[in-house]
Design an enzyme around this catalytic site. Structure first.
Site, PDB file in Angstrom:
ATOM      1  N   LYS A 236      32.496  47.495  42.082  1.00  0.00           N
ATOM      2  CA  LYS A 236      33.008  46.300  41.653  1.00  0.00           C
ATOM      3  C   LYS A 236      33.327  45.044  42.545  1.00  0.00           C
ATOM      4  O   LYS A 236      33.730  45.299  43.593  1.00  0.00           O
ATOM      5  CB  LYS A 236      34.079  46.306  40.283  1.00  0.00           C
ATOM      6  CG  LYS A 236      33.448  47.033  39.072  1.00  0.00           C
ATOM      7  CD  LYS A 236      34.285  47.189  38.296  1.00  0.00           C
ATOM      8  CE  LYS A 236      33.869  47.960  36.865  1.00  0.00           C
ATOM      9  NZ  LYS A 236      35.007  48.044  35.761  1.00  0.00           N
ATOM     10  N   ARG A 270      35.210  56.891  36.776  1.00  0.00           N
ATOM     11  CA  ARG A 270      33.629  56.541  36.400  1.00  0.00           C
ATOM     12  C   ARG A 270      32.955  55.896  37.543  1.00  0.00           C
ATOM     13  O   ARG A 270      33.216  54.829  38.081  1.00  0.00           O
ATOM     14  CB  ARG A 270      33.821  55.596  35.221  1.00  0.00           C
ATOM     15  CG  ARG A 270      32.153  55.212  34.396  1.00  0.00           C
ATOM     16  CD  ARG A 270      32.747  54.260  33.301  1.00  0.00           C
ATOM     17  NE  ARG A 270      31.490  53.795  32.598  1.00  0.00           N
ATOM     18  CZ  ARG A 270      30.647  52.504  32.734  1.00  0.00           C
ATOM     19  NH1 ARG A 270      31.281  51.985  33.507  1.00  0.00           N
ATOM     20  NH2 ARG A 270      29.636  52.503  32.137  1.00  0.00           N
TER      21      ARG A 270
END
Length: 293
Positions: A236, A270
């Protein structure tokens, strides 16, 4: 500040999943593999052109040691547009059915829509990963309770279309913690048992760099709610901000951040990169132990 809220538990063994199988959050941390059934994820390396490619990616992830496969039919990257329930089902259901015919690995479905969740559970999914924490569709919580499906409750501020338009917090950790406590109460009220609740602070969902860093640094305050914590930070923007790397070069930064979160007690990571994440868990397990929770 109370360390727990009504209904909180400590995981002591496997939780039965609808359709068979179990999820054990009391032992080693689990690796959740991201499998996008879309072509507009923020990370081009996770794009899958068609259901066959998504099924193949999921099979490869399962063989690499993923504990959970998380299928998603709607991108939730910043700026992403809403996808209709019909289109989301069209993308997801054939993939879930095809994967389930070949593997018994637990399947999570990243959706905020009850009709999609229902169809996914009927097709062989086992748990629901809801970025709206049961807010967007009031029917989703009761459906999860009916099926006995565990649910991930995530914090976000705004919606994917506008969530990164100047988000602001007075105390991000306190506000996220309060939101998740309310989400837990919402889940319990519709009949979802405590052992079926997983919390996600929502790294990157309506948060600035300093907000994400505060949540990662003070993860123990989210864990103090008493529920297993899932962390989703794979590749991210926060990793890019810290390393100066483009999304395709953020694996090392992702592994470093996930290692920190696991040492702080996160129970699920995740990820896009399953083999590397599985190795990370193996090494930390050998060094261990992890914090309880």
């Amino acid at each position: 500040m109370s360390n727990t809220i009504p209904g909180t538990i400590k995981m002591t063994g496997p939780v039965k999943l609808p359709g068979g199988g179990a999820l054990d959050l009391s032992g080693k941390p689990l690796v959740m593999a991201i499998v996008n059934c879309t072509e507009d994820s923020f990370y081009p390396g996770s794009h899958n052109a068609g259901p066959e490619a998504a099924v193949e990616r999921a099979l490869v992830a399962a063989e690499a040691g993923a504990d959970i496969i998380d299928f998603g039919g709607e991108s939730t990257r910043p700026g992403a547009a809403y996808v209709s329930e019909e289109e989301e089902q069209r993308r997801l259901i054939p993939v879930i059915r095809a994967f389930r015919r070949q593997k018994q690995t637990p399947i999570s479905v990243d959706t905020r829509k009850e009709p999609v969740a229902r169809a996914a559970l009927e097709a062989g999914a086992n748990l629901i990963n809801d970025i709206s924490a049961l807010e967007d569709d009031p029917a989703l919580g009761p459906r999860c309770a009916e099926w006995g499906a565990p649910v991930v409750l995530m914090h976000k501020k705004g919606i994917p279309t506008d969530m990164q338009d100047q988000p602001y917090y007075e105390d991000v950790v306190g506000e996220v913690r309060s939101y998740l406590a309310a989400a837990v109460a919402r889940a319990l009220a519709v009949g979802i048992p405590p052992e079926h609740i997983i919390l996600d602070p929502g790294i990157g969902f309506g948060k600035r760099r300093e907000d994400n860093l505060a949540l990662l640094t003070r993860l123990d305050e989210i864990r103090a709610l008493g529920y297993p914590v899932l962390i989703g930070l794979s590749r991210k923007t926060i990793i890019g901000d810290l390393t100066g790397r483009e999304v395709s070069q953020r694996l090392a930064g992702t592994l470093a951040a996930n290692a920190l979160c696991l040492m702080k007690g996160a129970r699920i990571i995740r990820v896009h990169d399953v083999p590397e994440a599985v190795d990370l868990v193996k090494v930390l397990s050998a060094i261990g132990p992890y914090p309880a929770g």
